[in-house]
Design an enzyme around this catalytic site. Structure first.
Site, short mmCIF file in Angstrom:
data_model
loop_
_atom_site.label_atom_id
_atom_site.label_comp_id
_atom_site.label_asym_id
_atom_site.label_seq_id
_atom_site.Cartn_x
_atom_site.Cartn_y
_atom_site.Cartn_z
N CYS A 1 16.58 3.24 3.70
CA CYS A 1 17.43 3.81 3.54
C CYS A 1 18.83 3.30 2.67
O CYS A 1 19.16 4.42 2.01
CB CYS A 1 18.17 3.62 5.05
SG CYS A 1 17.18 4.59 5.92
N CYS B 1 -0.04 -18.41 -3.71
CA CYS B 1 -0.24 -17.88 -2.28
C CYS B 1 -1.29 -17.16 -1.36
O CYS B 1 -2.45 -17.36 -2.02
CB CYS B 1 0.80 -17.67 -1.68
SG CYS B 1 1.63 -15.55 -1.55
#
Ligand SMILES: [Zn+2]
Length: 393
Positions: free
Chosen positions: A197, A351
């Site tokens: 939002c 990662c």
């Protein structure tokens, strides 16, 4: 489907309570017994923001005896367009404290419990265990999945809502009687696919439309009246002014609530699961991302690189890319590991999936390692593209 009441009735209503709640008491389906159940109820609202504001205000006015508020944020001026539980004088104040003050003004008979902290995997079970019902007003996928997982693991029902621009959704998730959030959305959307939002905007009043549906469902569950929104998704379009109900079935293969569930504990890292990448990390990876195939090529031609695995030691034990040095992300973000890094070689970070390495890359770039790069898709891409014999985890 109707369900038995979630809460036993309180012993009695005081004269003050009978006066205050008289418009509830004369509704036959609620009556004195229903109001006594609300009085005895303990409801936790996760987030005192867009959905939490109307939810908390109406739950308080309705006479829910104990309301828990969990929010670590402070009130910002840009919140006031929709977060109506806060006012101008609350800007800068803790949202949980501000919401509690408003609730006391609406209904001093409510016992308010403030959790002025971020919900995380270490506190979520202990906090949820104190309540009969959870109202989820979170605005991000990481917390949403954690709320769902904790609620299912503890056997708690929760009322979920989400809002974006003119569109809202709501449902009741209760694995004992129907689907959970993972049955509906097994995977979070890829990072960047669904704007928040804050990025995409939200019509302020939409919060009231969805928040009031959540309160409506909460009251029904607590008092055991009507047909709860279990197994049904309410989809609201404010522009068309349409409400649609979609059937949601329990997924027999749900990893959390299915017949052969494999997820029996909370995830280690919900941010990682949802690939929540910060703005800094999104900027850092532009023109500084290589594929697993490119990394292999660099290694094969003997390019002078320093390959850093930013995962945790346990993950490094399970599977590793040959030649990688383990330096967990935390040590890079804290600055502790910077002295271990060579200044004269190109640094390549990786990662598991590329999320943590992007965060570490942002920190390295800020520390002056301008030509550092990270590997898109991390170990998972390496396994897929280079060495499928390695164990994926
Ligand atoms: Zn499920």
């Amino acid at each position: 489907m109707s369900l038995p009441p979630l809460v036993e009735p309180a012993a009695e209503l005081t004269v003050d309570e009978i006066r205050r709640y008289s418009r509830h008491l004369i509704i036959p389906d609620v009556g004195v017994t229903g109001q006594k159940r609300l009085k005895n109820a303990r409801v936790l609202c996760v987030g005192a923001g867009g959905l939490g504001s109307p939810a908390l205000m109406y739950l308080a006015a309705a006479g829910v005896g104990t309301l828990g508020i969990i929010d670590f944020d402070t009130v910002d001026e840009s919140n006031l367009q929709r977060q109506i539980i806060h006012g101008v004088s609350d800007v800068g104040r803790s949202k949980a404290e501000s919401a509690a003050a408003s609730i006391r003004e609406i209904n001093p008979l409510v016992n308010v419990e403030i959790h002025n902290t971020a919900l995380d995997r270490d506190n979520v079970r202990e906090i949820f265990a104190q309540y009969d019902l959870i109202v989820d007003g979170t605005d991000n996928f990481a917390t949403r999945y954690m709320v769902n997982d904790a609620a299912v693991l503890l056997g708690k029902p929760y009322v979920w809502g989400s809002i974006y621009r003119f569109d809202g959704q709501a449902s009741v998730f209760w694995a004992e009687h129907g689907p959970c959030y993972r049955c509906l959305y097994p995977e979070p959307p890829p990072p960047g696919m669904v704007p928040s939002c804050a990025e995409g905007g939200v019509l302020g009043v939409l919060c009231a439309s969805i928040g009031s549906i959540q309160v409506n469902e909460a009251i029904k569950l607590l008092a055991g009246i009507g047909e709860p929104l279990v197994g049904r998704l309410m989809v609201y379009d404010a522009l068309e002014m349409s409400y649609r109900k979609i059937k949601v079935r329990k997924d027999p293969n749900c990893v959390l609530c299915g017949e052969n569930a494999t997820l029996t504990d909370l995830l280690e890292d919900y941010e990682d699961f949802c690939g929540a990448v910060s703005v800094e990390a999104q900027e850092a990876v532009v023109d500084a991302t290589i594929t697993a195939a490119e990394l292999k090529e660099w290694q094969d031609v003997g390019k002078d690189i320093f390959l850093v695995d930013v995962r945790e030691p346990a993950e490094y034990e399970i599977v590793r890319i040959p030649g990688a040095t383990l330096i967990p992300k935390g040590e890079i973000l804290s600055g502790e590991a910077l002295s271990k890094l060579p200044q004269d070689r190109q640094i390549v970070l990786h990662c598991k999936s590329g999320v943590r390495s992007a965060e570490a890359l942002a920190a390295l770039k800020a520390a002056g390692f301008r030509d550092a790069v990270h590997v898109q898709g991390g170990v998972l891409s390496w396994i897929k593209q280079i060495d499928p014999s390695l164990p994926a985890y």
